[in-house]
Design a protein around this motif. Structure first.
Motif, PDB file in Angstrom:
ATOM      1  N   GLY A 250      -7.033  24.120 -29.904  1.00  0.00           N
ATOM      2  CA  GLY A 250      -8.220  25.093 -29.774  1.00  0.00           C
ATOM      3  C   GLY A 250      -9.050  26.443 -30.182  1.00  0.00           C
ATOM      4  N   ALA A 251      -8.683  26.080 -31.664  1.00  0.00           N
ATOM      5  CA  ALA A 251     -10.018  27.101 -32.533  1.00  0.00           C
ATOM      6  C   ALA A 251      -9.227  26.939 -34.732  1.00  0.00           C
ATOM      7  CB  ALA A 251      -9.683  28.254 -32.893  1.00  0.00           C
ATOM      8  N   SER A 252     -10.553  26.292 -35.184  1.00  0.00           N
ATOM      9  CA  SER A 252      -9.753  26.656 -36.513  1.00  0.00           C
ATOM     10  C   SER A 252      -8.714  27.433 -37.157  1.00  0.00           C
ATOM     11  CB  SER A 252     -11.353  27.300 -37.699  1.00  0.00           C
ATOM     12  OG  SER A 252     -10.978  28.701 -37.396  1.00  0.00           O
ATOM     13  N   HIS A 253      -8.591  27.369 -38.322  1.00  0.00           N
ATOM     14  CA  HIS A 253      -6.824  28.054 -38.544  1.00  0.00           C
ATOM     15  C   HIS A 253      -6.995  29.435 -38.883  1.00  0.00           C
ATOM     16  CE1 HIS A 253      -4.039  25.294 -39.965  1.00  0.00           C
ATOM     17  NE2 HIS A 253      -4.973  23.978 -39.679  1.00  0.00           N
ATOM     18  N   LEU A 254      -8.267  29.823 -39.548  1.00  0.00           N
ATOM     19  CA  LEU A 254      -8.793  31.231 -39.114  1.00  0.00           C
ATOM     20  C   LEU A 254      -9.186  31.927 -38.531  1.00  0.00           C
ATOM     21  CD1 LEU A 254     -10.559  30.327 -42.953  1.00  0.00           C
ATOM     22  CD2 LEU A 254      -8.242  31.996 -42.017  1.00  0.00           C
TER      23      LEU A 254
ATOM     24  N   MET B 278      -0.661  27.825 -35.441  1.00  0.00           N
ATOM     25  CA  MET B 278       0.053  27.705 -34.691  1.00  0.00           C
ATOM     26  C   MET B 278       1.500  27.253 -36.050  1.00  0.00           C
ATOM     27  SD  MET B 278      -1.400  25.745 -31.433  1.00  0.00           S
ATOM     28  CE  MET B 278      -0.155  26.743 -30.739  1.00  0.00           C
ATOM     29  N   THR B 279       2.639  28.210 -34.964  1.00  0.00           N
ATOM     30  CA  THR B 279       4.263  27.672 -35.473  1.00  0.00           C
ATOM     31  C   THR B 279       3.936  26.841 -36.313  1.00  0.00           C
ATOM     32  OG1 THR B 279       4.868  29.388 -33.954  1.00  0.00           O
ATOM     33  CG2 THR B 279       6.444  28.073 -35.479  1.00  0.00           C
ATOM     34  N   PRO B 280       4.286  25.453 -35.410  1.00  0.00           N
ATOM     35  CA  PRO B 280       4.156  23.873 -36.534  1.00  0.00           C
ATOM     36  C   PRO B 280       3.341  23.766 -37.362  1.00  0.00           C
ATOM     37  CG  PRO B 280       3.569  23.625 -33.923  1.00  0.00           C
ATOM     38  CD  PRO B 280       3.274  24.797 -34.064  1.00  0.00           C
ATOM     39  N   HIS B 281       2.475  24.438 -37.416  1.00  0.00           N
ATOM     40  CA  HIS B 281       1.812  24.078 -38.786  1.00  0.00           C
ATOM     41  C   HIS B 281       1.830  25.076 -40.457  1.00  0.00           C
ATOM     42  CE1 HIS B 281      -2.086  23.801 -36.028  1.00  0.00           C
ATOM     43  NE2 HIS B 281      -1.299  22.418 -35.919  1.00  0.00           N
TER      44      HIS B 281
ATOM     45  N   THR C 140     -11.501  22.331 -36.810  1.00  0.00           N
ATOM     46  CA  THR C 140     -10.424  22.951 -35.855  1.00  0.00           C
ATOM     47  C   THR C 140      -9.425  22.425 -35.657  1.00  0.00           C
ATOM     48  OG1 THR C 140     -11.650  22.445 -33.913  1.00  0.00           O
ATOM     49  CG2 THR C 140     -10.131  22.169 -33.273  1.00  0.00           C
ATOM     50  N   ALA C 141      -8.044  23.321 -35.947  1.00  0.00           N
ATOM     51  CA  ALA C 141      -6.661  22.259 -36.878  1.00  0.00           C
ATOM     52  C   ALA C 141      -5.914  21.945 -36.182  1.00  0.00           C
ATOM     53  CB  ALA C 141      -5.694  24.302 -36.407  1.00  0.00           C
ATOM     54  N   LEU C 142      -5.130  20.416 -37.410  1.00  0.00           N
ATOM     55  CA  LEU C 142      -4.799  19.821 -36.035  1.00  0.00           C
ATOM     56  C   LEU C 142      -3.627  19.968 -34.913  1.00  0.00           C
ATOM     57  CD1 LEU C 142      -2.599  18.075 -38.882  1.00  0.00           C
ATOM     58  CD2 LEU C 142      -4.513  16.998 -37.940  1.00  0.00           C
ATOM     59  N   PRO C 143      -3.873  19.278 -34.212  1.00  0.00           N
ATOM     60  CA  PRO C 143      -3.262  19.799 -32.783  1.00  0.00           C
ATOM     61  C   PRO C 143      -1.664  20.087 -32.843  1.00  0.00           C
ATOM     62  CG  PRO C 143      -4.280  16.901 -32.050  1.00  0.00           C
ATOM     63  CD  PRO C 143      -4.438  17.634 -33.861  1.00  0.00           C
ATOM     64  N   PRO C 144      -1.020  20.805 -32.430  1.00  0.00           N
ATOM     65  CA  PRO C 144       0.442  21.414 -33.180  1.00  0.00           C
ATOM     66  C   PRO C 144       1.562  20.496 -32.694  1.00  0.00           C
ATOM     67  CG  PRO C 144      -1.007  22.744 -30.883  1.00  0.00           C
ATOM     68  CD  PRO C 144      -1.853  21.777 -32.051  1.00  0.00           C
ATOM     69  N   ALA C 145       1.234  19.156 -31.938  1.00  0.00           N
ATOM     70  CA  ALA C 145       2.198  18.657 -32.045  1.00  0.00           C
ATOM     71  C   ALA C 145       2.055  17.026 -32.677  1.00  0.00           C
ATOM     72  CB  ALA C 145       1.538  17.513 -30.345  1.00  0.00           C
ATOM     73  N   ALA C 146       0.642  16.604 -33.231  1.00  0.00           N
ATOM     74  CA  ALA C 146       0.380  16.112 -34.269  1.00  0.00           C
ATOM     75  C   ALA C 146       1.638  17.256 -35.490  1.00  0.00           C
ATOM     76  CB  ALA C 146      -0.570  16.141 -35.102  1.00  0.00           C
ATOM     77  N   ALA C 147       1.353  18.253 -35.787  1.00  0.00           N
ATOM     78  CA  ALA C 147       2.202  18.081 -37.190  1.00  0.00           C
ATOM     79  C   ALA C 147       3.666  18.113 -36.377  1.00  0.00           C
ATOM     80  CB  ALA C 147       1.916  20.197 -36.617  1.00  0.00           C
TER      81      ALA C 147
END
Length: 383
Positions: A76-80, A85-88, A267-274
């Protein structure tokens, strides 16, 4: 009717095709693996970077599915902003622990990681020294930073006996992607200690493969953070998923969070990818047999090639280049192999220097001895 600009593009493309340098995409109709389906036909795949055979591993796939069910399919957005998210966070902590460093920072690709690190740490007036055969992203990072880029002869640490004033970084691939050989990291680390500059290693093709536990080229050479302060590795090759990370000390990681534009504005990686990468990292830790089997296949291929009189580059990694010289010959041999059921990519300039077009043969833990022997036989009939 084509405009003059379009005509110019068409003429340049025609010249590229006439020179045997035209690149075409091939569409896979199956998951990544030792065997893939192309144009409705199965082919044994010897050009993938999925070195440990994890890209379609059931545990990795299930981890992605569970991650998507819990966290959705996009960050949904960049890390900052609000994309961290929790998986990241969990993945960064696990990568830091695995590499023996205080911190790790996720990037969306290895290219972005290299651009981000070099531009954050070097600027106008600083010297960045790089191996002549470094990946394009390291070279582009120095250019984008406006730094003074000096390329030293491939693998030649002795060429760095003296460094320019304001030498900021020595940057190198760990395993060179087109030749499969290793950078002389102990000697480069000594040069950096002598001249008080950073050593930055891109371990895209060693991470997961080299070392007793698969931690990569630094484990292979028994080097620590004091030897190599900046480590980058990708997560879409041996780990089979996507993305990349940089590992190092607190000050380094905080500096990248504040100043690496490819981190801040992506944009951050998808949390599912993490979540999938976390599963893959667990497999790297517990299934040492994958590296052992891969090492055995490499030895088998090299012994078979030697018996057939093939001249391979001196590589003990999964990357086994067979240099053929001309672009046309490399493409023609690649075509013959496809007809015989084997997919091996022809690598041509500008990816490699002129006159060194090659077949870039890559072995994976998913291959069998029978498939390796079949490739050797097909090569003997195609060259």
């Amino acid at each position: 009717m084509p405009t003059d600009l379009e005509k110019g593009l068409e003429e340049a493309l025609a010249r590229r095709q006439a020179d045997g340098l035209y690149r075409r995409r091939v569409t896979l109709e199956s998951p990544q693996g030792a065997e893939v389906v192309v144009a409705g036909r199965k082919r044994v795949n010897f050009c993938s970077n999925d070195y440990l055979g994890l890209a379609a591993h059931p545990e990795v796939v299930r981890a992605w599915q569970r991650g998507a069910e819990r966290y959705g399919v996009g960050s949904g957005a960049s890390h900052l902003v609000c994309g961290h998210m929790t998986p990241h966070r969990a993945l960064e902590e696990e990568l830091a622990e695995f590499t023996g460093r205080p911190r790790a920072l996720l990037f969306s690709s290895g290219y972005q990681a290299n651009l981000g690190v070099v531009t954050a740490l070097a600027g106008r007036g600083d010297w960045v020294l790089e191996d002549r055969l470094n990946h394009a992203s390291l070279l582009d990072g120095a250019r984008l930073a406006g730094a003074r880029l000096k390329r030293f002869p491939h693998g030649d640490a002795a060429a760095l006996e003296t460094l320019p004033h304001r030498a900021r970084l020595i940057a190198t691939d760990g395993v060179f992607s087109m030749d499969g050989d290793l950078a002389p990291l102990p000697q480069l680390a000594q040069r950096c200690r002598d001249h008080a500059c950073w050593l930055y290693v891109d371990d895209a093709h060693g991470f997961g493969v080299l070392g007793e536990k698969g931690a990569g080229i630094l484990e292979h050479f028994r080097l620590g953070r004091s030897d190599v302060p900046i480590l980058m590795a990708t997560l879409g090759k041996a780990l089979g998923v996507c993305g990349a990370f940089v590992a190092g000390g607190d000050a380094l990681i905080e500096t990248l969070i504040q100043q690496a534009r490819t981190y801040i504005y992506t944009t951050a990686l998808p949390p599912a990818a993490a979540e999938a990468i976390r599963a893959s990292l667990r497999l790297v830790r517990k299934e040492k047999w994958r590296r052992e089997h891969l090492e055995a296949l490499i030895a088998r291929f090299r012994a078979g090639a030697d018996a057939l009189g093939f001249s391979l580059s001196p590589s003990q990694t999964p990357i086994q280049p067979l240099i053929l010289g001309s672009s046309r010959r490399a493409w023609e041999v690649s075509r013959k192999l496809r007809e015989r059921g084997f997919w091996v990519a022809a690598i041509r300039p500008p990816t490699v220097p002129a006159g060194t077009a090659r077949l870039r043969i890559t072995l994976t833990a998913a291959h069998t001895e029978t498939q390796v022997d079949g490739l050797l036989d097909a090569l003997a009939r195609s060259l």
